[in-house]
Design an enzyme around this catalytic site. Sequence first.
Site, mmCIF file in Angstrom:
data_model
loop_
_atom_site.group_PDB
_atom_site.id
_atom_site.type_symbol
_atom_site.label_atom_id
_atom_site.label_comp_id
_atom_site.label_asym_id
_atom_site.label_seq_id
_atom_site.Cartn_x
_atom_site.Cartn_y
_atom_site.Cartn_z
ATOM 1 N N ALA A 199 49.729 50.499 24.239
ATOM 2 C CA ALA A 199 50.596 49.353 24.560
ATOM 3 C C ALA A 199 51.739 49.698 25.513
ATOM 4 O O ALA A 199 52.095 48.903 26.371
ATOM 5 C CB ALA A 199 51.166 48.766 23.264
ATOM 6 N N HIS A 200 52.306 50.899 25.366
ATOM 7 C CA HIS A 200 53.547 51.152 26.124
ATOM 8 C C HIS A 200 53.324 51.377 27.618
ATOM 9 O O HIS A 200 54.285 51.434 28.382
ATOM 10 C CB HIS A 200 54.352 52.306 25.497
ATOM 11 C CG HIS A 200 53.858 53.683 25.791
ATOM 12 N ND1 HIS A 200 54.362 54.446 26.825
ATOM 13 C CD2 HIS A 200 52.925 54.441 25.191
ATOM 14 C CE1 HIS A 200 53.757 55.629 26.832
ATOM 15 N NE2 HIS A 200 52.880 55.650 25.853
ATOM 16 N N CYS A 217 57.571 69.630 33.330
ATOM 17 C CA CYS A 217 58.946 70.084 33.511
ATOM 18 C C CYS A 217 59.546 70.627 32.234
ATOM 19 O O CYS A 217 60.743 70.547 32.002
ATOM 20 C CB CYS A 217 59.806 68.948 34.045
ATOM 21 S SG CYS A 217 59.273 68.377 35.648
HETATM 22 C C1 LIG Z 1 50.031 57.909 28.668
HETATM 23 C C2 LIG Z 1 48.670 58.439 28.605
HETATM 24 C C3 LIG Z 1 48.138 58.954 27.422
HETATM 25 C C4 LIG Z 1 48.956 59.078 26.159
HETATM 26 O O1 LIG Z 1 49.225 57.830 25.601
HETATM 27 P P1 LIG Z 1 50.257 57.696 24.378
HETATM 28 O O2 LIG Z 1 50.100 56.275 23.937
HETATM 29 O O3 LIG Z 1 51.604 57.978 24.967
HETATM 30 O O4 LIG Z 1 49.865 58.660 23.339
HETATM 31 C C5 LIG Z 1 46.846 59.392 27.425
HETATM 32 N N1 LIG Z 1 46.089 59.336 28.526
HETATM 33 C C6 LIG Z 1 46.560 58.850 29.692
HETATM 34 C C7 LIG Z 1 45.673 58.802 30.886
HETATM 35 C C8 LIG Z 1 47.862 58.390 29.767
HETATM 36 O O5 LIG Z 1 48.331 57.936 30.921
#
Ligand SMILES: *Cc1c(COP(=O)(O)O)cnc(C)c1O
Length: 391
Positions: free
Chosen positions: A203-204, A329
Site C-alpha cells: 500500500a505505501h 547508505c
Molecule cells: C518497496 C519494495 C519492496 C518492499 O515493500 P515493503 O512494503 O516496504 O515491505 C519490495 N519490492 C520492491 C520492488 C519494492 O519497491
Amino acid sequence: MLQLPVYLDNNSTTRCDPRVVEVMLPYFSEKFGNAASRTHSFGWIAEETVETARKQLAELINADKTEIIFTSGATESDNLALKGVFENYSSKGNHIITATTEHKAVLDTCKHIEKLGGEITYLNVNSDGRIDVDELQKNIRSTTILIAIMYANNETGVIQPIKKISAIAKEHGILFFCDAAQAAGKIKVDVIDDGIDLLAFTAHKIYGPKGIGALYVRRKNPRVKLIAQTDGGGHERNMRSGTLNVPAIAGFGKACELCMNEMETEATRLNDLRNKLENNLISLGDVSVNGNKEFRLPHVTNLSFKNSTANNLMIRLNTKIAISSGSACTSALPEPSYVLKAMQLSDELANASLRFGLGRFTTEEEIDFAIKEISDMVHKLRTENHAFIKT
Ligand SMILES: *Cc1c(COP(=O)(O)O)cnc(C)c1O
C-alpha cells in the site's frame, strides 16, 4: 509557495492520500472490531470492510478476491511467495530462477533458501536492465519450481518482459512469481493477461498506509499452494495467520480504487513531467539515463551525472530536494548500487547516479524548481572539481 524540500523519492514511499486517511479513520474509533469475530456486529462490520477492500485490490490486478492474501507489506509477500512455494513443491524440485537486480526482499530470501538446500540461479541483466529471455530459457532445469522476476525495478523503473517470462514458465509447468511493488497501481498489471501465478504489492508505494501489503495467489490454471510462514488462527485461507489490520486494509482498498480510476491521466501527466526533468538535466551535458527508456515506468528516471558525485549532489541539495541514490547508505562510505553495477556501470558512474521518483503530489512548479536547483549545483560542483584538478 513551494513547500521545501520538494519530494522526489516516491519509489521509496509515498504520502498517504488524504482520501485514504479519511476512509481509515473510523476503524481506529467506533468501528474497531476484529474481522474474525463472528458473534457480533463489531466483527461483522470489520469483516465486511476487509472483504470490500479485498475486492478493490483484486480489481486493480484483475484477480478474484479469494486470491488475495493480506500481509504486512511487499517484503513479507516476497518471503511468503518464495519460502511458501519452496516448501510446498519440494517433492518436485529445489531450483528457483531469479535476477541479480531484484529487490533485497527477494535476494535475501533466496540466500536463506540456499541455506535450506535450495538451488538458486541469479540471471544477469543486459546493460538496459532487462533480463535476456534466452538466458532464462537456458537455465531451466527439470528441478526448477519457480521463476521470480520483478515487474519494474525500484531503482531504475525498468520494466521486465513479463509476458515472455510467463510464456516460458507456462511452457515448462513452472510457477511465475512477480514482485510488482513498483508497478501495481502505476501501470496496467493484469495477472490473467500477464500470466502471473503469484504477485506481491504494497500500500505505501501507492499512496496508502505503511505496514500493509498483499500476495496474489492464483486459484486456478494452475491452483497454487503455499506453506504458511506464520502459523496460528488460520486467517487468510491458512496462508497467513494474525488478526487483520482493518484500518490499513480499508486504506489499501481505497488506495487501489483511486489508482485504478486515476492511472491513465496520472501516467500521462507524470510522464510529461518526468520527460521535462530528464531532458533538461540531460541538456547539462555528461548526464545519461540508466535503463531501457522504452520499457520504463512513466514517473521514474535514474540519471548519472559525470564529474559530480551523486553523494555531493544529494547532500548539498537535501534541504531543497529529497532524492536518493540507489546506493545502500547504511555505511559511512556509500556503496555503489548493485542494480546499476549489474547493468555494467563503472563504480564511478554508479556512484554518480540519482533516482528521481515523481508521484501524485508532484507539481510542475516543483519540477521547474528541481531543474533549476540541480542544474546550478551541477555547474557549481563541476567548477569546483575543475579548480581542484588544476591545483
Ligand atoms: C518497496 C519494495 C519492496 C518492499 O515493500 P515493503 O512494503 O516496504 O515491505 C519490495 N519490492 C520492491 C520492488 C519494492 O519497491
